[in-house]
Design a protein around this motif. Structure first.
Motif, PDB file in Angstrom:
ATOM      1  N   GLY A  70       0.784  -1.229   0.000  1.00  0.00           N
ATOM      2  CA  GLY A  70       0.000   0.000   0.000  1.00  0.00           C
ATOM      3  C   GLY A  70       0.812   1.274   0.000  1.00  0.00           C
ATOM      4  O   GLY A  70       0.254   2.360   0.137  1.00  0.00           O
ATOM      5  N   PRO A  72       2.703   4.453  -1.534  1.00  0.00           N
ATOM      6  CA  PRO A  72       2.320   5.254  -2.702  1.00  0.00           C
ATOM      7  C   PRO A  72       3.049   4.822  -3.978  1.00  0.00           C
ATOM      8  O   PRO A  72       4.273   4.781  -4.015  1.00  0.00           O
ATOM      9  CB  PRO A  72       2.733   6.679  -2.313  1.00  0.00           C
ATOM     10  CG  PRO A  72       2.750   6.675  -0.834  1.00  0.00           C
ATOM     11  CD  PRO A  72       3.168   5.295  -0.430  1.00  0.00           C
ATOM     12  N   GLU A 111      -1.557  11.907   2.136  1.00  0.00           N
ATOM     13  CA  GLU A 111      -2.340  10.738   1.743  1.00  0.00           C
ATOM     14  C   GLU A 111      -3.310  11.034   0.610  1.00  0.00           C
ATOM     15  O   GLU A 111      -3.505  10.190  -0.265  1.00  0.00           O
ATOM     16  CB  GLU A 111      -3.053  10.116   2.938  1.00  0.00           C
ATOM     17  CG  GLU A 111      -4.104  10.982   3.584  1.00  0.00           C
ATOM     18  CD  GLU A 111      -4.623  10.369   4.874  1.00  0.00           C
ATOM     19  OE1 GLU A 111      -5.852  10.252   4.981  1.00  0.00           O
ATOM     20  OE2 GLU A 111      -3.830  10.023   5.754  1.00  0.00           O
ATOM     21  N   HIS A 114      -1.597  11.001  -2.750  1.00  0.00           N
ATOM     22  CA  HIS A 114      -1.219   9.662  -3.199  1.00  0.00           C
ATOM     23  C   HIS A 114      -2.417   8.719  -3.348  1.00  0.00           C
ATOM     24  O   HIS A 114      -2.247   7.536  -3.624  1.00  0.00           O
ATOM     25  CB  HIS A 114      -0.209   9.048  -2.226  1.00  0.00           C
ATOM     26  CG  HIS A 114       1.100   9.761  -2.194  1.00  0.00           C
ATOM     27  ND1 HIS A 114       1.894   9.925  -3.307  1.00  0.00           N
ATOM     28  CD2 HIS A 114       1.759  10.368  -1.187  1.00  0.00           C
ATOM     29  CE1 HIS A 114       2.985  10.583  -2.987  1.00  0.00           C
ATOM     30  NE2 HIS A 114       2.919  10.884  -1.695  1.00  0.00           N
ATOM     31  N   LEU A 116      -4.412   7.587  -1.075  1.00  0.00           N
ATOM     32  CA  LEU A 116      -4.489   6.602   0.007  1.00  0.00           C
ATOM     33  C   LEU A 116      -5.794   6.752   0.777  1.00  0.00           C
ATOM     34  O   LEU A 116      -6.151   7.853   1.184  1.00  0.00           O
ATOM     35  CB  LEU A 116      -3.310   6.783   0.967  1.00  0.00           C
ATOM     36  CG  LEU A 116      -1.908   6.651   0.365  1.00  0.00           C
ATOM     37  CD1 LEU A 116      -0.851   7.040   1.392  1.00  0.00           C
ATOM     38  CD2 LEU A 116      -1.670   5.245  -0.149  1.00  0.00           C
ATOM     39  N   VAL A 126      -4.515   0.530   5.264  1.00  0.00           N
ATOM     40  CA  VAL A 126      -4.871   1.044   3.951  1.00  0.00           C
ATOM     41  C   VAL A 126      -5.980   0.174   3.354  1.00  0.00           C
ATOM     42  O   VAL A 126      -5.975  -1.051   3.493  1.00  0.00           O
ATOM     43  CB  VAL A 126      -3.629   1.106   3.025  1.00  0.00           C
ATOM     44  CG1 VAL A 126      -3.130  -0.280   2.647  1.00  0.00           C
ATOM     45  CG2 VAL A 126      -3.910   1.944   1.787  1.00  0.00           C
ATOM     46  N   THR A 129      -5.382   2.427  -2.780  1.00  0.00           N
ATOM     47  CA  THR A 129      -4.445   3.485  -3.137  1.00  0.00           C
ATOM     48  C   THR A 129      -4.748   3.920  -4.565  1.00  0.00           C
ATOM     49  O   THR A 129      -5.647   3.374  -5.210  1.00  0.00           O
ATOM     50  CB  THR A 129      -2.978   2.984  -3.064  1.00  0.00           C
ATOM     51  OG1 THR A 129      -2.708   2.123  -4.174  1.00  0.00           O
ATOM     52  CG2 THR A 129      -2.688   2.253  -1.759  1.00  0.00           C
TER      53      THR A 129
END
Length: 193
Positions: A70, A72, A111, A114, A116, A126, A129
């Motif tokens: 998870g 990035p 986050e 990216h 997330l 996570v 993503t």
């Protein structure tokens, strides 16, 4: 242990410890240079590989190496390449963990950038993503459980080593086993010896 930093004087000291005296937690996290850059991490992969080989072949240190799902920009193919590279270095354990949201960390502040998305419940793992869907993250979670059962437990060391040495991809073997277990309705932790 920082994986790419192990000075010669320390190597000599480590060599002297008897079996069972040391376990090193080695936070590799990823072997993808682009992902490393996104998380502000630098690793010299040649030194990392040399250090892990030294520890495995010339010491009695128990090696517990971490890879994170998870991060990035780390898709399944990239994660698989990193996993395969670590399996070839033969650490005693490869802990496959899911990225967790830790408030106040630089990654937590980025986050959204990216893509997330984390669970709102502890341990705040996570969920997806920008490059891994919810279903892919869940499949990688099952992969991690399957690897723990067969790879990290120590119960299948000889069989697993023979299978993985003959396979083009250790990740591929464990992925297929994980998927087969799911199709059979068996959780990775529900496999009796």
């Amino acid at each position: 242990l920082v994986p790419d930093r192990l000075p010669a004087p320390l190597r000599e000291v480590i060599r002297r410890f008897p079996e069972g005296a040391l376990q090193f937690e080695v936070g590799v996290q990823t072997l993808n240079p682009e992902v490393e850059q996104r998380i502000s991490r630098r690793q010299d992969h040649a030194k990392l590989e040399d250090n892990l080989r030294f520890l495995r072949e010339q010491t009695h240190v128990h090696l517990h190496v971490d890879l994170i799902v998870g991060l990035p920009g780390e898709d399944r193919a990239s994660f698989a390449r990193g996993f395969d590279a670590l399996v070839k270095l033969r650490p005693h354990e490869i802990q496959v963990g899911l990225l967790k949201r830790l408030k106040g960390t630089p990654l937590a502040r980025r986050e959204v950038r990216h893509g997330l998305v984390f669970s709102p419940l502890p341990p705040f793992e996570v969920l997806r993503t920008a490059v891994l869907s919810f279903d892919e993250v869940n499949a990688l979670r099952r992969f991690a459980r399957t690897w723990d059962t067969f790879g990290n437990s120590g119960h299948f060391a000889s069989t697993l080593r023979r299978v993985l040495d003959a396979a083009p991809s250790a990740f591929g073997v464990v992925w297929q086993l994980s998927d087969w277990l799911r199709q059979q309705g068996v959780a990775g932790t529900g496999v009796a010896l």
